[in-house]
Scaffold this motif. Structure first.
Motif, PDB file in Angstrom:
ATOM      1  N   LEU A   1       2.845 -21.632   7.600  1.00  0.00           N
ATOM      2  CA  LEU A   1       2.036 -22.684   8.590  1.00  0.00           C
ATOM      3  C   LEU A   1       3.197 -22.906   9.499  1.00  0.00           C
ATOM      4  O   LEU A   1       4.237 -23.462   9.217  1.00  0.00           O
TER       5      LEU A   1
ATOM      6  N   TYR B   1       0.587 -33.295  12.376  1.00  0.00           N
ATOM      7  CA  TYR B   1       0.729 -33.712  10.934  1.00  0.00           C
ATOM      8  C   TYR B   1      -0.111 -35.125  11.024  1.00  0.00           C
ATOM      9  O   TYR B   1       0.034 -36.031  11.862  1.00  0.00           O
TER      10      TYR B   1
ATOM     11  N   ILE C   1      -0.976 -22.089   1.181  1.00  0.00           N
ATOM     12  CA  ILE C   1       0.407 -22.053   2.113  1.00  0.00           C
ATOM     13  C   ILE C   1       1.494 -21.891   1.270  1.00  0.00           C
ATOM     14  O   ILE C   1       1.837 -22.531   0.069  1.00  0.00           O
TER      15      ILE C   1
ATOM     16  N   ILE D   1       6.130 -23.838   5.050  1.00  0.00           N
ATOM     17  CA  ILE D   1       5.917 -24.461   6.194  1.00  0.00           C
ATOM     18  C   ILE D   1       7.127 -24.496   7.022  1.00  0.00           C
ATOM     19  O   ILE D   1       8.256 -24.771   6.686  1.00  0.00           O
TER      20      ILE D   1
ATOM     21  N   THR E   1       8.489 -26.368  10.340  1.00  0.00           N
ATOM     22  CA  THR E   1       8.299 -27.590  11.305  1.00  0.00           C
ATOM     23  C   THR E   1       9.410 -28.100  11.726  1.00  0.00           C
ATOM     24  O   THR E   1      10.667 -27.491  11.442  1.00  0.00           O
TER      25      THR E   1
ATOM     26  N   ILE F   1       9.601 -25.640   2.614  1.00  0.00           N
ATOM     27  CA  ILE F   1       9.712 -26.113   3.801  1.00  0.00           C
ATOM     28  C   ILE F   1      11.010 -25.885   4.709  1.00  0.00           C
ATOM     29  O   ILE F   1      11.914 -26.321   4.174  1.00  0.00           O
TER      30      ILE F   1
END
Length: 252
Positions: free
Chosen positions: A204, A211, A225, A228, A230, A249
Motif C-alpha cells: 500500500l 488514513y 497487505i 505500507i 507512507t 511499514i
C-alpha cells in the motif's frame, strides 16, 4: 464498567467534540492508558474512530473520490518521497503492478531509467508517461473507463489481473484504516481483490492524509497487505497496531 459500555461512551463523547485525548479518557473512566488504547483499537478495527497524535477522533466518511486533476495537486512532496522509497524495493526483472493513482504515478517517474521490468497498470496517465519515457515492457489492463480518475475499473480489469503473475503490486487508495482499504466506487472493489490474489506481495502506497477515512465499500482487509509505504504522520498507536498485524511499514 465493561469494555462495550466504555466504548459506547467514547463514541458519544466524540459526537460532541472533534478530538478527545488519551489522558482525558483515562481520567474520565479512571482506567489505565493501556485499557483506553485497547478500547480505541477495537473501535478503530471496526471503522468507528481513527487515532490521531495523542488522542482519537471519529472516522471521517468520504462519499466521492476526487478527480485525478485535483489529486495530483495535493500532498505532492509526500507523494514524491513515497514514490522514491517504493521504487527502491523493486528488484531486477520484476513484474510489477501500478494501481491507478497519483502516488503510483510518482513510482513510474522513478523507474524511467530501468529497462528490466514488466509493468502492468490500469491507469492511463501512468501508461502514457511510461510509453513516452521508459523502455520497460508495459501492459494496460483495459476495461471500463473511469473518466474522473483516468483509469479503468470493473470485472474486465479483474479478469486481466487474475491471468497475470505479479511479483509486487503497489496499491493506492482514497481511504484506509486498521480494518483495511475502502472506496466510494463499488467497481474498484473487484479490482483491488484481484490484485491481492495475483500478487506475491502487496504494498500500500499512501500519504497519511487518507488514513482514518472510510468509504461505503470495503475493498481489502488490512491482513492482505504485506507492506505500507507512507509519510511520518501515521499515529504511533496505528503504527504499533499495524506492526502487530505483521505488516512492514516504511516511512519517508
Amino acid at each position: 464498567m465493561i469494555p462495550v459500555e466504555r466504548q459506547r461512551k467514547i463514541l458519544t463523547l466524540l459526537k460532541n467534540q472533534e478530538v478527545v485525548s488519551i489522558s482525558e479518557l483515562v481520567d474520565l473512566f479512571n482506567v489505565s492508558h493501556m485499557t483506553i488504547r485497547r478500547d480505541i483499537e477495537k473501535l478503530e478495527a471496526i471503522g468507528k474512530v481513527s487515532s490521531v497524535s495523542g488522542g482519537v477522533q471519529l472516522a471521517r466518511n468520504i462519499h466521492i473520490e476526487l478527480s485525478h486533476d485535483i489529486k495530483i495537486t495535493q500532498f505532492a512532496t509526500e507523494k514524491e518521497q513515497i514514490g522514491k522509497l517504493a521504487s527502491s524495493i523493486i528488484a531486477p526483472n520484476m513484474t510489477i503492478y501500478l494501481d491507478a493513482g497519483t502516488t503510483t504515478l510518482e513510482i513510474a517517474h522513478q523507474i524511467t531509467q530501468r529497462n528490466d521490468l514488466l509493468i502492468i497498470t490500469n491507469d492511463f496517465a501512468i501508461s502514457a508517461f511510461l510509453m513516452a519515457n521508459s523502455s520497460n515492457d508495459i501492459y494496460h489492463t483495459g476495461g471500463k473507463v473511469d473518466r474522473q480518475n483516468q483509469s479503468t475499473v470493473g470485472s474486465k480489469v479483474a479478469d486481466f489481473l487474475l491471468s497475470m503473475n505479479i511479483d509486487i503490486a503497489f496499491i493506492s487508495t482514497s481511504s484506509w484504516n486498521l480494518k483495511g482499504l475502502s472506496t466510494p466506487n463499488e467497481e474498484k472493489v473487484i479490482v483491488k481483490q484481484a490484485i491481492a490474489k495475483s500478487s506475491k506481495a502487496v504494498c500500500l502506497v499512501s500519504d497519511t492524509s487518507k488514513y482514518g477515512k472510510i468509504a461505503a465499500f470495503h475493498a481489502l482487509d488490512m491482513e492482505r497487505i504485506d507492506t505500507i509505504i507512507t509519510d511520518s504522520g501515521l499515529p504511533e498507536s496505528a503504527f504499533n497496531e499495524l506492526k502487530d498485524k505483521g505488516i512492514d511499514i516504511l516511512t519517508t
